[in-house]
Motif scaffolding. Structure first.
Motif, PDB file in Angstrom:
ATOM      1  N   MET A  36       0.852  -1.193   0.000  1.00 21.08           N
ATOM      2  CA  MET A  36       0.000   0.000   0.000  1.00 21.08           C
ATOM      3  C   MET A  36       0.883   1.235   0.000  1.00 21.08           C
ATOM      4  SD  MET A  36      -2.966   1.156   2.689  1.00 21.08           S
ATOM      5  CE  MET A  36      -3.950  -0.266   2.290  1.00 21.08           C
ATOM      6  N   ASN A  37       0.583   2.154  -0.921  1.00 18.07           N
ATOM      7  CA  ASN A  37       1.362   3.374  -1.044  1.00 18.07           C
ATOM      8  C   ASN A  37       0.656   4.496  -0.303  1.00 18.07           C
ATOM      9  OD1 ASN A  37       2.080   6.040  -2.458  1.00 18.07           O
ATOM     10  ND2 ASN A  37       3.702   4.643  -3.158  1.00 18.07           N
ATOM     11  N   ALA A  38       1.362   5.064   0.688  1.00 18.24           N
ATOM     12  CA  ALA A  38       0.756   6.115   1.511  1.00 18.24           C
ATOM     13  C   ALA A  38       0.447   7.357   0.694  1.00 18.24           C
ATOM     14  CB  ALA A  38       1.689   6.457   2.670  1.00 18.24           C
ATOM     15  N   GLY A  39       1.274   7.675  -0.268  1.00 17.81           N
ATOM     16  CA  GLY A  39       1.041   8.863  -1.090  1.00 17.81           C
ATOM     17  C   GLY A  39      -0.222   8.751  -1.910  1.00 17.81           C
ATOM     18  N   ARG A  40      -0.421   7.577  -2.544  1.00 22.96           N
ATOM     19  CA  ARG A  40      -1.633   7.389  -3.342  1.00 22.96           C
ATOM     20  C   ARG A  40      -2.882   7.379  -2.450  1.00 22.96           C
ATOM     21  NH1 ARG A  40       1.729   3.464  -6.096  1.00 22.96           N
ATOM     22  NH2 ARG A  40       0.726   1.810  -4.897  1.00 22.96           N
ATOM     23  N   LEU A  41      -2.751   6.736  -1.272  1.00 22.30           N
ATOM     24  CA  LEU A  41      -3.870   6.701  -0.332  1.00 22.30           C
ATOM     25  C   LEU A  41      -4.252   8.105   0.104  1.00 22.30           C
ATOM     26  CD1 LEU A  41      -5.814   5.068   1.444  1.00 22.30           C
ATOM     27  CD2 LEU A  41      -4.011   4.974   3.169  1.00 22.30           C
ATOM     28  N   PHE A  42      -3.234   8.928   0.388  1.00 25.68           N
ATOM     29  CA  PHE A  42      -3.508  10.298   0.813  1.00 25.68           C
ATOM     30  C   PHE A  42      -4.136  11.112  -0.313  1.00 25.68           C
ATOM     31  CE2 PHE A  42      -2.172  14.751   1.329  1.00 25.68           C
ATOM     32  CZ  PHE A  42      -2.775  15.025   2.548  1.00 25.68           C
ATOM     33  N   ALA A  43      -3.726  10.838  -1.556  1.00 27.81           N
ATOM     34  CA  ALA A  43      -4.290  11.561  -2.703  1.00 27.81           C
ATOM     35  C   ALA A  43      -5.789  11.277  -2.848  1.00 27.81           C
ATOM     36  CB  ALA A  43      -3.542  11.171  -3.971  1.00 27.81           C
ATOM     37  N   VAL A  44      -6.172   9.994  -2.702  1.00 28.58           N
ATOM     38  CA  VAL A  44      -7.592   9.645  -2.776  1.00 28.58           C
ATOM     39  C   VAL A  44      -8.362  10.254  -1.612  1.00 28.58           C
ATOM     40  CG1 VAL A  44      -9.242   7.729  -2.768  1.00 28.58           C
ATOM     41  CG2 VAL A  44      -7.085   7.520  -4.020  1.00 28.58           C
ATOM     42  N   PHE A  45      -7.745  10.215  -0.422  1.00 30.23           N
ATOM     43  CA  PHE A  45      -8.358  10.797   0.770  1.00 30.23           C
ATOM     44  C   PHE A  45      -8.618  12.292   0.570  1.00 30.23           C
ATOM     45  CE2 PHE A  45      -7.544  13.081   4.791  1.00 30.23           C
ATOM     46  CZ  PHE A  45      -8.630  12.630   5.530  1.00 30.23           C
ATOM     47  N   ARG A  46      -7.633  13.006   0.025  1.00 31.63           N
ATOM     48  CA  ARG A  46      -7.769  14.445  -0.203  1.00 31.63           C
ATOM     49  C   ARG A  46      -8.822  14.738  -1.265  1.00 31.63           C
ATOM     50  NH1 ARG A  46      -2.394  17.472  -1.973  1.00 31.63           N
ATOM     51  NH2 ARG A  46      -2.744  16.068  -3.760  1.00 31.63           N
ATOM     52  N   LYS A  47      -8.841  13.889  -2.316  1.00 28.76           N
ATOM     53  CA  LYS A  47      -9.854  14.069  -3.364  1.00 28.76           C
ATOM     54  C   LYS A  47     -11.269  13.917  -2.803  1.00 28.76           C
ATOM     55  CE  LYS A  47     -11.661  11.822  -7.512  1.00 28.76           C
ATOM     56  NZ  LYS A  47     -12.955  11.551  -6.844  1.00 28.76           N
ATOM     57  N   GLU A  48     -11.466  12.927  -1.930  1.00 27.46           N
ATOM     58  CA  GLU A  48     -12.799  12.692  -1.356  1.00 27.46           C
ATOM     59  C   GLU A  48     -13.214  13.857  -0.467  1.00 27.46           C
ATOM     60  OE1 GLU A  48     -16.322  10.613  -1.043  1.00 27.46           O
ATOM     61  OE2 GLU A  48     -14.582  10.275  -2.357  1.00 27.46           O
ATOM     62  N   LEU A  49     -12.270  14.395   0.300  1.00 27.61           N
ATOM     63  CA  LEU A  49     -12.586  15.549   1.139  1.00 27.61           C
ATOM     64  C   LEU A  49     -12.981  16.745   0.286  1.00 27.61           C
ATOM     65  CD1 LEU A  49      -9.932  15.534   4.016  1.00 27.61           C
ATOM     66  CD2 LEU A  49     -12.366  14.988   4.147  1.00 27.61           C
ATOM     67  N   ARG A  50     -12.270  16.973  -0.796  1.00 28.69           N
ATOM     68  CA  ARG A  50     -12.611  18.089  -1.669  1.00 28.69           C
ATOM     69  C   ARG A  50     -13.991  17.909  -2.305  1.00 28.69           C
ATOM     70  NH1 ARG A  50      -6.927  19.141  -5.027  1.00 28.69           N
ATOM     71  NH2 ARG A  50      -5.778  20.145  -3.298  1.00 28.69           N
ATOM     72  N   GLN A  51     -14.298  16.655  -2.671  1.00 29.49           N
ATOM     73  CA  GLN A  51     -15.597  16.392  -3.274  1.00 29.49           C
ATOM     74  C   GLN A  51     -16.716  16.623  -2.259  1.00 29.49           C
ATOM     75  OE1 GLN A  51     -15.714  12.754  -5.462  1.00 29.49           O
ATOM     76  NE2 GLN A  51     -17.953  12.700  -5.591  1.00 29.49           N
ATOM     77  N   LEU A  52     -16.491  16.202  -1.020  1.00 30.08           N
ATOM     78  CA  LEU A  52     -17.482  16.439   0.027  1.00 30.08           C
ATOM     79  C   LEU A  52     -17.657  17.926   0.305  1.00 30.08           C
ATOM     80  CD1 LEU A  52     -16.711  13.616   2.635  1.00 30.08           C
ATOM     81  CD2 LEU A  52     -18.775  13.875   1.259  1.00 30.08           C
ATOM     82  N   SER A  53     -16.557  18.675   0.271  1.00 30.97           N
ATOM     83  CA  SER A  53     -16.642  20.105   0.532  1.00 30.97           C
ATOM     84  C   SER A  53     -17.414  20.837  -0.559  1.00 30.97           C
ATOM     85  CB  SER A  53     -15.238  20.698   0.671  1.00 30.97           C
ATOM     86  OG  SER A  53     -14.531  20.608  -0.559  1.00 30.97           O
ATOM     87  N   ARG A  54     -17.382  20.304  -1.790  1.00 29.30           N
ATOM     88  CA  ARG A  54     -18.134  20.929  -2.877  1.00 29.30           C
ATOM     89  C   ARG A  54     -19.622  20.575  -2.810  1.00 29.30           C
ATOM     90  NH1 ARG A  54     -13.743  18.724  -6.178  1.00 29.30           N
ATOM     91  NH2 ARG A  54     -12.140  20.328  -6.485  1.00 29.30           N
TER      92      ARG A  54
END
Length: 365
Positions: free
Chosen positions: A1-19
């Motif tokens: 598991m790549n922490a960078g890719r996991l964090f990227a998906v996590f950040r994308k989901e937060l941005r989508q929720l904020s919109r």
């Protein structure tokens, strides 16, 4: 598991929720609403229950009893009647929830201490009223201390109208008609127009000569039949499984249900004009369903709520429908006796439809 890719998906989901402002509002709004409702509005102690008094004794001790009962704030004596028939009529129409009856030989009964000296007649079609009667039975009344030791005997008889066996199903099943219709009709209708938009069918509908009102009503009219089928199913199962009677006219039951179905459908149409997706429509329907079921008197006593919560409850159609359906099914009342509740539902339908049709535009937007 790549922490960078996991964090990227996590950040994308937060941005989508904020919109997604609606989802974010639900995340904040639902727990806030529940906290406020349960903290301030929900109160199991009944206060200011509309009541009547029949004082046939008319002595200083009977008047003192009435004054003490009024000071308990459980009952709010709004009617002074002169006959038991008036009490029957007031209970049947729902103008009062309880009545205190003091017989002519009130003081003699107190002196003997072997029988009930006075009565509390309650509307057994409402569980909250039964709770109020239990509160009164345990309330200390100095006016009953006619002789030493009389306070140790509870000289009150509680007469339970319309539900003498005090079965919970008698109160619950009629209320479930409103709760089920609220949940299903609002969600189904709220998603009806949104579904056309999501599937791309709105362009085809726009090309037709349909007016906004024709399109809106055409989409929801099938759900009227579905709602009536649900009402029939609940009535049949309630009678066969729980022995819940229909003491009033079946025509009145279906007329009241038809008006309420129109109210829930109009609310669903309004939701469909606000939501962009079916998921949002379901979220909004749930957000409006929660305060209705909590404030309408289905789960918690209406008369135990503070005044501001009762004002909010009067806006919701479920509050008025519960009064209608319980009065017709359990008390045998007619719709003419409950015209205020019926008019309130009709006004709600007209207002919601007017707002929804005004918001609806035959456009790709």
């Amino acid at each position: 598991m790549n922490a960078g890719r996991l964090f990227a998906v996590f950040r994308k989901e937060l941005r989508q929720l904020s919109r997604d402002k609606l989802t974010f509002g639900m995340i904040i709004g639902i727990p806030t609403l529940q906290l406020l409702l349960f903290g301030f509005a929900i109160n199991l102690d009944i206060r200011h229950l509309p009541a009547a008094v029949l004082d046939e004794s008319n002595t200083w001790r009977s008047r003192e009893l009435v004054a003490e009962l009024a000071s308990s704030q459980v009952l709010d004596f709004r009617q002074h009647v002169s006959s038991p028939q008036q009490i029957d009529n007031l209970l049947r129409s729902g103008d009062i929830g309880a009545a205190v009856v003091i017989p002519r030989d009130f003081e003699a009964r107190l002196e003997r201490g072997t029988e009930a000296a006075w009565q509390v007649m309650v509307n057994g079609s409402d569980q909250s009223v039964q709770a109020a009667a239990r509160q009164l039975a345990s309330f200390p009344l100095s006016s009953l201390q006619y002789r030493p030791g009389i306070a140790a005997v509870r000289p009150v008889e509680i007469v339970n109208f319309y539900n003498p066996e005090r079965r919970a199903q008698i109160n619950t099943v009629p209320g479930l008609i409103g709760v089920i219709l609220t949940m299903t009709m609002t969600i189904f209708t709220g998603m009806a127009i949104v579904r056309e938009r999501e599937r791309g069918n709105m362009e085809m509908l726009i090309a037709t000569p349909l007016s906004p009102l024709e399109l809106t009503l055409g989409k929801v009219l099938p759900y009227v039949g579905i709602g009536l089928i649900q009402v029939t199913l609940i009535l049949i199962l309630g009678l066969l499984v729980f022995d819940v009677p229909v003491r009033g006219s079946l025509v009145d039951v279906y007329l009241a249900a038809l008006v309420y179905i129109a109210a829930t459908l109009s609310l669903g149409i309004f939701i469909s004009t606000l939501a962009k997706t079916q998921f949002q429509a379901m979220q909004m329907a749930f957000f409006l369903f929660l305060p209705q079921i909590l404030l309408s008197g289905f789960m918690f006593p209406y008369d135990g709520m503070p005044r501001f919560a009762q004002w909010i409850a009067e806006i919701f159609p479920l509050t008025h429908f519960l009064r209608l359906i319980r009065a017709v099914m359990l008390r045998g009342a007619g719709l003419g006796e409950l015209w205020i509740e019926l008019v309130s539902l009709i006004v709600f339908v007209m207002v919601m439809l007017a707002i929804a049709v005004r918001r609806f535009r035959k456009s790709l937007d």
